[in-house]
Design an enzyme around this catalytic site. Sequence first.
Site, PDB file in Angstrom:
ATOM      1  N   ASP A 172      -7.503   4.426  -4.222  1.00 43.13           N
ATOM      2  CA  ASP A 172      -7.792   4.170  -3.264  1.00 43.13           C
ATOM      3  C   ASP A 172      -8.322   5.622  -3.250  1.00 43.13           C
ATOM      4  O   ASP A 172      -8.751   6.247  -4.072  1.00 43.13           O
ATOM      5  CB  ASP A 172      -6.753   3.364  -2.096  1.00 43.13           C
ATOM      6  CG  ASP A 172      -7.349   3.483  -0.660  1.00 43.13           C
ATOM      7  OD1 ASP A 172      -7.863   1.964  -0.845  1.00 43.13           O
ATOM      8  OD2 ASP A 172      -7.853   3.969  -0.089  1.00 43.13           O
ATOM      9  N   LYS A 221       0.689  -1.393  -0.355  1.00 35.14           N
ATOM     10  CA  LYS A 221       0.082   0.143   0.342  1.00 35.14           C
ATOM     11  C   LYS A 221       1.415   1.331  -0.359  1.00 35.14           C
ATOM     12  O   LYS A 221       2.401   1.603   0.997  1.00 35.14           O
ATOM     13  CB  LYS A 221      -1.038  -0.162   0.876  1.00 35.14           C
ATOM     14  CG  LYS A 221      -2.360   0.813   1.243  1.00 35.14           C
ATOM     15  CD  LYS A 221      -2.888   0.360   0.907  1.00 35.14           C
ATOM     16  CE  LYS A 221      -4.445   0.772  -0.205  1.00 35.14           C
ATOM     17  NZ  LYS A 221      -5.396   0.325  -0.234  1.00 35.14           N
TER      18      LYS A 221
HETATM   19  P1  NDP Z   1     -12.967   8.289  -2.957  1.00 40.87           P
HETATM   20  O1  NDP Z   1     -11.692   8.937  -2.171  1.00 40.87           O
HETATM   21  O2  NDP Z   1     -13.996   7.845  -4.041  1.00 40.87           O
HETATM   22  O3  NDP Z   1     -14.441   7.803  -1.756  1.00 40.87           O
HETATM   23  C1  NDP Z   1     -13.925   8.905  -0.232  1.00 40.87           C
HETATM   24  C2  NDP Z   1     -15.072   8.348  -0.078  1.00 40.87           C
HETATM   25  O4  NDP Z   1     -15.581   8.523   1.208  1.00 40.87           O
HETATM   26  C3  NDP Z   1     -15.559  10.227   0.205  1.00 40.87           C
HETATM   27  O5  NDP Z   1     -17.154  10.385  -0.079  1.00 40.87           O
HETATM   28  C4  NDP Z   1     -14.577  10.545   1.067  1.00 40.87           C
HETATM   29  O6  NDP Z   1     -15.327  11.812   1.369  1.00 40.87           O
HETATM   30  C5  NDP Z   1     -15.250   9.372   1.902  1.00 40.87           C
HETATM   31  N1  NDP Z   1     -14.619  10.003   3.216  1.00 40.87           N
HETATM   32  C6  NDP Z   1     -12.976   9.572   3.412  1.00 40.87           C
HETATM   33  N2  NDP Z   1     -12.497   9.723   3.850  1.00 40.87           N
HETATM   34  C7  NDP Z   1     -13.460  10.206   5.215  1.00 40.87           C
HETATM   35  C8  NDP Z   1     -13.405  10.097   6.405  1.00 40.87           C
HETATM   36  N3  NDP Z   1     -11.805  10.538   7.109  1.00 40.87           N
HETATM   37  N4  NDP Z   1     -14.289  11.006   7.674  1.00 40.87           N
HETATM   38  C9  NDP Z   1     -15.553  10.846   6.765  1.00 40.87           C
HETATM   39  N5  NDP Z   1     -15.581  10.224   5.497  1.00 40.87           N
HETATM   40  C10 NDP Z   1     -14.757   9.664   4.609  1.00 40.87           C
HETATM   41  O7  NDP Z   1     -12.589   6.612  -2.105  1.00 40.87           O
HETATM   42  P2  NDP Z   1     -13.030   4.982  -2.534  1.00 40.87           P
HETATM   43  O8  NDP Z   1     -14.104   4.474  -2.412  1.00 40.87           O
HETATM   44  O9  NDP Z   1     -11.892   3.804  -3.314  1.00 40.87           O
HETATM   45  O10 NDP Z   1     -12.651   4.315  -0.988  1.00 40.87           O
HETATM   46  C11 NDP Z   1     -13.401   4.790   0.264  1.00 40.87           C
HETATM   47  C12 NDP Z   1     -12.870   2.727   1.504  1.00 40.87           C
HETATM   48  O11 NDP Z   1     -12.593   2.192   0.219  1.00 40.87           O
HETATM   49  C13 NDP Z   1     -11.483   2.840   1.248  1.00 40.87           C
HETATM   50  O12 NDP Z   1     -11.762   2.623   2.541  1.00 40.87           O
HETATM   51  C14 NDP Z   1     -10.756   2.778   0.805  1.00 40.87           C
HETATM   52  O13 NDP Z   1      -9.134   1.556   1.030  1.00 40.87           O
HETATM   53  C15 NDP Z   1     -11.130   1.290   0.473  1.00 40.87           C
HETATM   54  N6  NDP Z   1     -11.767   0.026  -0.739  1.00 40.87           N
HETATM   55  C16 NDP Z   1     -11.561   0.683  -1.930  1.00 40.87           C
HETATM   56  C17 NDP Z   1     -11.402   0.148  -2.934  1.00 40.87           C
HETATM   57  C18 NDP Z   1     -11.041   0.179  -4.803  1.00 40.87           C
HETATM   58  O14 NDP Z   1     -10.633  -0.082  -5.296  1.00 40.87           O
HETATM   59  N7  NDP Z   1     -11.234   2.063  -4.130  1.00 40.87           N
HETATM   60  C19 NDP Z   1     -11.018  -1.405  -2.744  1.00 40.87           C
HETATM   61  C20 NDP Z   1     -10.646  -1.789  -1.843  1.00 40.87           C
HETATM   62  C21 NDP Z   1     -10.834  -1.247  -0.533  1.00 40.87           C
HETATM   63  P3  NDP Z   1     -15.186  13.389   1.354  1.00 40.87           P
HETATM   64  O15 NDP Z   1     -14.908  13.798  -0.697  1.00 40.87           O
HETATM   65  O16 NDP Z   1     -15.525  14.331   1.772  1.00 40.87           O
HETATM   66  O17 NDP Z   1     -13.634  13.276   1.350  1.00 40.87           O
HETATM   67  O1  2IT Z   2      -8.037  -1.851  -0.469  1.00 35.04           O
HETATM   68  C1  2IT Z   2      -8.113  -2.036  -2.182  1.00 35.04           C
HETATM   69  O2  2IT Z   2      -8.044  -3.532  -1.794  1.00 35.04           O
HETATM   70  C2  2IT Z   2      -7.984  -0.732  -2.718  1.00 35.04           C
HETATM   71  N1  2IT Z   2      -7.705   0.516  -2.339  1.00 35.04           N
HETATM   72  C3  2IT Z   2      -7.393  -1.487  -4.382  1.00 35.04           C
HETATM   73  C4  2IT Z   2      -5.950  -2.306  -4.780  1.00 35.04           C
HETATM   74  C5  2IT Z   2      -6.103  -2.905  -6.032  1.00 35.04           C
HETATM   75  O3  2IT Z   2      -4.488  -3.018  -5.964  1.00 35.04           O
HETATM   76  O4  2IT Z   2      -6.782  -2.758  -6.988  1.00 35.04           O
END
Ligand code: NDP
Ligand code: 2IT
Length: 445
Positions: free
Chosen positions: A165, A125
């Site tokens: 992420d 990561k």
């Molecule tokens: P994005 O940046 O697309 O969206 C994140 C969302 O979460 C936004 O709505 C953001 O609000 C909110 N957010 C972020 N930080 C905070 C905080 N500290 N408090 C409250 N709200 C918060 O990210 P993703 O959708 O990609 O990721 C969301 C979650 O999913 C994370 O935990 C990530 O690690 C996990 N994840 C993502 C994967 C992926 O493929 N993208 C795969 C597996 C897990 P704001 O815009 O106001 O910051």
């Molecule tokens: O938390 C996660 O699994 C991710 N943000 C996706 C990682 C990836 O390599 O697609």
Amino acid sequence: MPIVQQALETVKQRNPNEPAFLQSVTEVLESLRPVLERSKKYKDAKILERIVEPERQLIFRVPWQDDRGEIQVNRGFRFEFNSALGPYKGGLRFHPSVNSDILKFLGFEQVFKNSLTTLPMGGGKGGSDFDPKGKSDNEVMRFCQSFMTELFRHIGSDTDVPAGDIGVGGREIGFLFGQYKRLRNEFTGVLTGKGLNWGGSLIRPEATGYGNVYFAQEMLNARDDSLEGKVCVVSGSGNVAQYTVEKLNQLGAKVVSLSDSNGTIYDKDGIDNEKLAWVMELKNIRRGRIREYAEKFGVDYYDGKRPWGIKGDCAFPSATQNEISGKDAETLLNNGCYLVSEGSNMPTVPAGVDLFIEKKILYAPGKAANAGGVAVSGLEMSQNAMRLNWPRDEVDERLRQIMHAIHKNCYETAEEYGHPGNLVIGANIAGFIKVADSMIDQGLV
Ligand code: NDP
Ligand code: 2IT
């Protein structure tokens, strides 16, 4: 001192002031007790002591110039955690809260998650404390170029393959890929989440959200239940949240909430596809606040609040770590919620996890439920290696099969080790055994 406690003491001493990392390590190691009792080989090979230590940690300076010509300095990181199963694989997070603690916990979780996917990927990561919010496209590009100007020497399609992420989506992956290509003079699958015209995979943007919903379906199927007609509470409004809503709508569920770091909207009529398209435009193009949804559609907005006070059958946390407190978990249960499937990484604090398990609701930890994202990243790597693109249906079908396999593996492992229905123990043990056995096979590395 018992081996698990001893390993945790060392982690505490080696990583002072890193509560998130300690939280994730504690959960995994405590789950492993039944395995360690059954087999001495992991103790003899000092697997616990080795698996909690990243193979390599990179921290670097990222200087860049903002639109006013002023020089800014951020910190860049990559934690190359474990390569027993394949090249390091895991996302990059750009958020002001990013530090070693957060990325180490995410890297550690990723090792077991990637193991569960059935695909050959190690865990890693990275990211930066850079805040993309309020920055122009040019500023984001200059930052990404500077970040990659150091990172490029440490990664590669057979070495370490980053992806997105929080704060890193298609735009950022494009700028990072462009700079990598320029520095190496190589067009390779060094990043995933790429655009469809230049090596990306269909379904990768959808994969984490869709995969999480497929996982929820698997849990419900095991109880002869389905998502049809269920009221669902979703947090976040980024990549994961958006495609969670899309898939839930397709399956006849009703999603009543979304949130961002400023607050929550509650739409009791449901966020239908038309409203979701509006959210996607708001978040991915205009980069606005979810509050605007309440203004646009005349629904309630809870300033500074998370959605866990809203009544629903199922909850899909999709924002960030520790977003469900012990009290929130209690509220969800009191409101009749009986399924929690984690799209975000480690969204539930340990007291909440304990409560979900004690009450025997359908509870899926992030490393199982959100593994669809990295799984389709793995499929993107396969397509890049073959220099081919699979059609949408083929990738979606593979994603479905992978989520089915992960559920089956976690479910059966939990049963085998004497904790039927406990998918936390099932995921941690199943993820661990494959990595640990591979580490033993590969000698003292
Ligand atoms: P994005 O940046 O697309 O969206 C994140 C969302 O979460 C936004 O709505 C953001 O609000 C909110 N957010 C972020 N930080 C905070 C905080 N500290 N408090 C409250 N709200 C918060 O990210 P993703 O959708 O990609 O990721 C969301 C979650 O999913 C994370 O935990 C990530 O690690 C996990 N994840 C993502 C994967 C992926 O493929 N993208 C795969 C597996 C897990 P704001 O815009 O106001 O910051
Ligand atoms: O938390 C996660 O699994 C991710 N943000 C996706 C990682 C990836 O390599 O697609």
